[in-house]
Design an enzyme around this catalytic site. Structure first.
Site, PDB file in Angstrom:
ATOM      1  N   THR A 130      51.628 -39.073 -19.455  1.00 44.54           N
ATOM      2  CA  THR A 130      51.024 -38.384 -18.314  1.00 44.54           C
ATOM      3  C   THR A 130      51.095 -36.871 -18.473  1.00 44.54           C
ATOM      4  O   THR A 130      51.991 -36.350 -19.163  1.00 44.54           O
ATOM      5  CB  THR A 130      51.755 -38.782 -17.019  1.00 44.54           C
ATOM      6  OG1 THR A 130      51.292 -37.977 -15.930  1.00 44.54           O
ATOM      7  CG2 THR A 130      53.257 -38.581 -17.138  1.00 44.54           C
ATOM      8  N   ASP A 131      50.180 -36.154 -17.816  1.00 40.05           N
ATOM      9  CA  ASP A 131      50.257 -34.695 -17.816  1.00 40.05           C
ATOM     10  C   ASP A 131      51.392 -34.178 -16.947  1.00 40.05           C
ATOM     11  O   ASP A 131      51.748 -32.990 -17.021  1.00 40.05           O
ATOM     12  CB  ASP A 131      48.924 -34.078 -17.380  1.00 40.05           C
ATOM     13  CG  ASP A 131      48.487 -34.459 -15.973  1.00 40.05           C
ATOM     14  OD1 ASP A 131      49.163 -35.280 -15.313  1.00 40.05           O
ATOM     15  OD2 ASP A 131      47.433 -33.949 -15.513  1.00 40.05           O
ATOM     16  N   GLU A 132      52.005 -35.043 -16.142  1.00 42.00           N
ATOM     17  CA  GLU A 132      53.078 -34.594 -15.259  1.00 42.00           C
ATOM     18  C   GLU A 132      54.317 -34.136 -16.017  1.00 42.00           C
ATOM     19  O   GLU A 132      55.165 -33.441 -15.459  1.00 42.00           O
ATOM     20  CB  GLU A 132      53.430 -35.691 -14.250  1.00 42.00           C
ATOM     21  CG  GLU A 132      52.277 -36.026 -13.329  1.00 42.00           C
ATOM     22  CD  GLU A 132      52.663 -36.924 -12.169  1.00 42.00           C
ATOM     23  OE1 GLU A 132      53.774 -36.761 -11.630  1.00 42.00           O
ATOM     24  OE2 GLU A 132      51.857 -37.788 -11.811  1.00 42.00           O
ATOM     25  N   TYR A 155      60.148 -39.521 -12.039  1.00 40.13           N
ATOM     26  CA  TYR A 155      59.102 -40.190 -12.807  1.00 40.13           C
ATOM     27  C   TYR A 155      58.714 -39.369 -14.030  1.00 40.13           C
ATOM     28  O   TYR A 155      58.736 -39.864 -15.168  1.00 40.13           O
ATOM     29  CB  TYR A 155      57.864 -40.439 -11.938  1.00 40.13           C
ATOM     30  CG  TYR A 155      56.616 -40.711 -12.751  1.00 40.13           C
ATOM     31  CD1 TYR A 155      56.558 -41.806 -13.616  1.00 40.13           C
ATOM     32  CD2 TYR A 155      55.512 -39.857 -12.682  1.00 40.13           C
ATOM     33  CE1 TYR A 155      55.420 -42.050 -14.381  1.00 40.13           C
ATOM     34  CE2 TYR A 155      54.374 -40.099 -13.438  1.00 40.13           C
ATOM     35  CZ  TYR A 155      54.339 -41.191 -14.291  1.00 40.13           C
ATOM     36  OH  TYR A 155      53.225 -41.422 -15.050  1.00 40.13           O
ATOM     37  N   LYS A 159      59.178 -40.108 -18.136  1.00 40.48           N
ATOM     38  CA  LYS A 159      58.075 -40.159 -19.091  1.00 40.48           C
ATOM     39  C   LYS A 159      58.248 -39.100 -20.187  1.00 40.48           C
ATOM     40  O   LYS A 159      57.913 -39.352 -21.360  1.00 40.48           O
ATOM     41  CB  LYS A 159      56.737 -39.969 -18.374  1.00 40.48           C
ATOM     42  CG  LYS A 159      56.316 -41.144 -17.512  1.00 40.48           C
ATOM     43  CD  LYS A 159      56.121 -42.418 -18.319  1.00 40.48           C
ATOM     44  CE  LYS A 159      54.897 -42.363 -19.204  1.00 40.48           C
ATOM     45  NZ  LYS A 159      54.674 -43.659 -19.919  1.00 40.48           N
ATOM     46  N   ASN A 254      43.521 -32.036  -3.270  1.00 39.47           N
ATOM     47  CA  ASN A 254      43.665 -33.326  -2.601  1.00 39.47           C
ATOM     48  C   ASN A 254      42.802 -33.406  -1.344  1.00 39.47           C
ATOM     49  O   ASN A 254      42.179 -34.439  -1.073  1.00 39.47           O
ATOM     50  CB  ASN A 254      45.131 -33.576  -2.252  1.00 39.47           C
ATOM     51  CG  ASN A 254      45.958 -33.952  -3.463  1.00 39.47           C
ATOM     52  OD1 ASN A 254      45.419 -34.204  -4.544  1.00 39.47           O
ATOM     53  ND2 ASN A 254      47.273 -33.978  -3.308  1.00 39.47           N
ATOM     54  N   PRO A 286      59.211 -34.029  -1.773  1.00 43.41           N
ATOM     55  CA  PRO A 286      60.041 -33.069  -2.511  1.00 43.41           C
ATOM     56  C   PRO A 286      59.511 -32.840  -3.928  1.00 43.41           C
ATOM     57  O   PRO A 286      59.081 -33.778  -4.601  1.00 43.41           O
ATOM     58  CB  PRO A 286      61.410 -33.761  -2.558  1.00 43.41           C
ATOM     59  CG  PRO A 286      61.395 -34.750  -1.439  1.00 43.41           C
ATOM     60  CD  PRO A 286      59.976 -35.204  -1.319  1.00 43.41           C
TER      61      PRO A 286
END
Length: 345
Positions: A130-132, A155, A159, A254, A286
């Site tokens: 993921t790009d996160e 998360y 990853k 969003n 958060p």
């Protein structure tokens, strides 16, 4: 080519399974069938002689060894993961177990299998991430493959750890790997705890549509079937040891995304008043990253891939799919945590 796909009953994994079978590849779908998995996602190919299913957990090394020895795949596409940020805030342990320990087990099983077969040159281990892992951007700039890792949630940290393990197994043991980091996916078969299906289903039922904070968080939206196409291309033509960022080239806040979905709902399922009346701003989660954006130059220039679906077209298709497939999503609403506010810490 025969491909072992981990997490093939999930959202992105099932898109890969469906496309791979359609293109004539043999597919072994390995999935433990946790809460977000659904074999209905692959029902369209389940009767194909090219398809096989194995219920197994990537944390179970013996099961992995059995599946690899029994099916003898030419490649592994590793998509099995815990992926919902809000759930990682409430219960990070399962994310470490699956995303870190599970990836380690799969790497070791893959290495043993590859060695036992004489290290075939054509074997590939494709790790999907993921790009996160890159953290949060400011108002300008994009993530590249050289962007330093800066994960902000349990998360994304899990990853990031799995990405590092994959690279280490390539550098230390020579395992032939490719890696991809994608932007936010959306489309058919998306489990109904993520933003896009939440908006569609809440709008359909006249319930408040929750938007975190001020709705200004920006994501790059990637239609899941475009993503599956890119993943198979990287598997087949990507350079060993290389990572590729895959983005939709569709940045949106969003709140703009939510309003767009509401507009599609107004046209496809009109209500007494516009659906955007249901938008409700709620306390932010958060550590909510402000902006993600992908520079897909490497996958475009080296492999010739570009997304084919704009965000407006993809959202229209997605809304239509949910309106036409109530039999798919309705049973999932009863699963643990769906419809609840998670990740408040």
């Amino acid at each position: 080519m025969k491909i072992l796909v981990t997490g093939g009953a999930g959202f992105i994994g099932s898109a890969v399974v469906r496309l791979a079978v359609a293109r004539g590849h043999g597919v072994v779908n390995l999935d433990s069938l946790t809460y977000a998995a659904n074999l209905e996602n692959v029902a369209a190919v389940s009767g194909s002689p090219l398809y096989a299913f194995e219920q197994a957990d990537i944390r179970d090394r013996a099961a992995l060894d059995r599946v690899l020895a029994g099916h003898q795949p030419d490649a592994i596409m590793h998509l099995a993961a815990e992926s919902h940020v809000d759930r990682s805030i409430d219960g990070p342990g399962s994310f470490i177990d699956t995303n870190v320990t599970g990836t380690y087990n799969l790497l070791e099983a893959a290495r043993a299998y590859w060695n036992a077969r004489g290290r075939p040159a054509g074997f590939r281990f494709h790790h999907i991430s993921t790009d996160e892992v890159f953290g949060s951007l400011g108002e300008t700039g994009q993530f590249t493959e050289a962007t330093p890792y800066d994960p902000r949630s349990p998360y994304s940290a899990s990853k990031a750890a799995s990405d590092h393990l994959v690279r280490a197994w390539h550098e230390t043991y020579g395992l032939p790997v490719v890696l991809t980091n994608c932007s936010n996916n959306y489309g058919p078969f998306h489990f109904p705890e993520k933003l896009v299906p939440v908006v569609i289903l809440n709008a359909l039922h006249g319930r408040p549509i929750p938007v975190y904070g001020d709705g200004g968080n920006i994501r790059d939206w990637l239609y899941v079937e475009d993503h599956a196409d890119a993943l198979l291309l990287v598997l087949e033509k990507g350079r060993i040891g290389r990572s590729y960022n895959i983005g939709g080239e569709n940045e949106a806040t969003n709140i703009d995304l939510v309003r767009s979905i509401c507009g599609h709902m107004d046209r496809l399922r009109p209500d007494a008043a516009p659906h955007d009346r249901l938008i409700s701003f709620v306390t932010d989660r958060p550590g909510h990253d402000r902006r993600y954006a992908i520079d897909p130059g490497r996958v475009r220039n080296e492999l010739g891939w570009r997304p084919s679906v704009t965000v407006e077209e993809g959202l229209r298709r997605t809304v239509e799919w949910y309106l036409e497939n109530e039999d798919w999503w309705r049973p999932l609403l009863a699963r643990q945590g769906v419809g609840e506010r998670l990740g408040k810490a």
